[in-house]
Write an enzyme that holds these catalytic residues in place. Structure first.
Site, PDB file in Angstrom:
ATOM      1  N   GLY A 175      97.469  35.928 -65.229  1.00 40.25           N
ATOM      2  CA  GLY A 175      97.842  35.087 -66.368  1.00 40.25           C
ATOM      3  C   GLY A 175      98.993  34.156 -66.019  1.00 40.25           C
ATOM      4  N   ASN A 181     100.114  33.303 -63.084  1.00 44.00           N
ATOM      5  CA  ASN A 181      99.738  32.366 -62.020  1.00 44.00           C
ATOM      6  C   ASN A 181      98.963  31.170 -62.582  1.00 44.00           C
ATOM      7  OD1 ASN A 181     100.793  34.199 -60.238  1.00 44.00           O
ATOM      8  ND2 ASN A 181      98.827  34.921 -59.443  1.00 44.00           N
ATOM      9  N   ARG A 185      82.656  27.414 -49.729  1.00 48.72           N
ATOM     10  CA  ARG A 185      81.451  26.626 -50.083  1.00 48.72           C
ATOM     11  C   ARG A 185      81.671  25.774 -51.342  1.00 48.72           C
ATOM     12  NH1 ARG A 185      77.640  30.084 -51.530  1.00 48.72           N
ATOM     13  NH2 ARG A 185      78.917  31.940 -51.268  1.00 48.72           N
ATOM     14  N   GLY A 186      82.820  25.917 -52.008  1.00 49.06           N
ATOM     15  CA  GLY A 186      83.104  25.061 -53.158  1.00 49.06           C
ATOM     16  C   GLY A 186      82.929  25.779 -54.484  1.00 49.06           C
ATOM     17  N   GLY A 195      91.893  31.429 -56.708  1.00 46.90           N
ATOM     18  CA  GLY A 195      91.099  31.478 -57.945  1.00 46.90           C
ATOM     19  C   GLY A 195      91.960  31.131 -59.159  1.00 46.90           C
ATOM     20  N   ASP A 196      93.197  31.622 -59.153  1.00 50.62           N
ATOM     21  CA  ASP A 196      94.106  31.319 -60.273  1.00 50.62           C
ATOM     22  C   ASP A 196      94.434  29.833 -60.306  1.00 50.62           C
ATOM     23  OD1 ASP A 196      94.156  33.993 -60.932  1.00 50.62           O
ATOM     24  OD2 ASP A 196      95.971  34.404 -59.776  1.00 50.62           O
TER      25      ASP A 196
HETATM   26  O1  RIB Z   1      94.910  36.602 -58.517  1.00 49.84           O
HETATM   27  C1  RIB Z   1      96.044  37.026 -57.819  1.00 49.84           C
HETATM   28  C2  RIB Z   1      96.868  37.935 -58.691  1.00 49.84           C
HETATM   29  O2  RIB Z   1      96.087  39.078 -58.980  1.00 49.84           O
HETATM   30  C3  RIB Z   1      98.127  38.444 -58.058  1.00 49.84           C
HETATM   31  O3  RIB Z   1      99.241  37.621 -58.313  1.00 49.84           O
HETATM   32  C4  RIB Z   1      98.255  39.857 -58.609  1.00 49.84           C
HETATM   33  O4  RIB Z   1      99.378  40.040 -59.411  1.00 49.84           O
HETATM   34  C5  RIB Z   1      96.952  40.113 -59.382  1.00 49.84           C
HETATM   35  O5  RIB Z   1      97.118  39.979 -60.738  1.00 49.84           O
END
Ligand code: RIB
Length: 285
Positions: free
Chosen positions: A39, A41, A203-204, A230-231
């Site tokens: 969250g 991130n 791969r995108g 991903g975040d």
């Molecule tokens: O997606 C990465 C995150 O996953 C890390 O920062 C860790 O805290 C977990 O929540």
């Protein structure tokens, strides 16, 4: 405004040559202690790209110096709806990264597992243009947030878990990696109207709307650490939707932002500014 409802963790990031097998001990060449949580991130990724962001989350009584919250404030994020759970400790994550940038993560949820919406959070959710959710907090809180929201609701279905159909009904866009996508599809709860955005690593990404898929290539980069990529994708995607971009356009922007995040160690430390994303977009198109 984007409202992110999600987790805050303290991340211990150990760098190793190879990820250990069960029963194996390996030595780490470095240890980093950084603020994380999916969250937090994602909120930082969106704010760093210029979005107006409010964060709803929880820390434990051990965060008495306010570090986990202050790192959001220093990114310009509104933390007025963050609560302190006196009976809990803050979330902690153990992240291991190997020499090819792959990782494993163990999360001890702590206060995140007790997150409930307060009145301020409900007000923010009702006003938000975009609401961004993940699955490191109670499903009931995810469901209530999606229900209250009047703007676009995006769920990053991570970590992988089945999500009931009555929750997905209130979600406009689901963002998943391949494992999370398999989990959701096999649970049979994904409705026909839900837009699915899938991240595919080097791969995108792909965007599936009304059963038809659009593929987006990732730029060629040297991968150092995939933690937080991903975040970064989710935060960048939400920021682009908040700016009024279309879904495919937003996924293109997010794919480039996520790729840049893999070129540096750590999650938030690796997140790009809008200028960096524009530069790489210009170089690759
Ligand atoms: O997606 C990465 C995150 O996953 C890390 O920062 C860790 O805290 C977990 O929540």
């Amino acid at each position: 405004m984007i409202v992110v409802v999600g987790s805050l963790n303290l991340d211990f990031v150990a760098t190793v040559e190879q990820l250990p097998n069960a029963g194996e001990t390996v030595l780490s060449s470095s240890l980093l202690r950084v603020d994380g949580g999916k969250g937090g991130n994602q909120a930082v990724a969106a704010a760093r790209l210029g979005a107006d962001v409010a964060f709803v989350g929880a820390v434990g009584a051990d965060d008495d110096d306010g570090d986990l919250v202050q790192s959001l404030v220093s990114e310009g994020i509104d933390v007025s709806a963050v609560s302190v759970i006196e009976s809990e400790v803050s979330g902690v994550a153990w992240v291991t990264v190997d020499s090819s940038g792959r990782n494993t993560i163990i999360v001890s949820q702590g206060a995140n597992r007790q997150l409930v919406l307060n009145d301020l959070a409900r007000d923010l959710l009702a006003q938000a243009n975009v609401v961004l959710l993940q699955l490191e907090i109670p499903l009931a809180t995810v469901a209530e947030s999606a229900d209250i929201a009047t703007g676009v609701v995006i769920l990053n279905a991570a970590p992988a878990a089945a999500v009931p159909a009555d929750v997905l009904e209130h979600i406009n866009i689901v963002i998943v990696n391949e494992e999370e996508r398999t989990m959701l599809e096999s649970s049979g709860t994904l409705g026909e109207n839900t837009v699915v955005v899938a991240t595919l690593g080097h791969r995108g990404s792909s965007v599936t709307i009304d059963g038809s898929a659009h593929h987006i290539d990732a730029p060629n980069v040297s991968v150092v650490d995939t933690t937080g990529a991903g975040d970064t994708f989710c935060g960048a995607f939400a920021q682009a939707i908040d700016r009024g971009r279309g879904t495919v356009d937003a996924a293109e922007w997010a794919t480039v932002a996520g790729s840049i995040a893999t070129t540096r160690l750590g999650a938030r430390t690796a997140m790009p500014s809008a200028d960096e994303v524009y530069r790489l977009l210009a170089e690759t198109s």
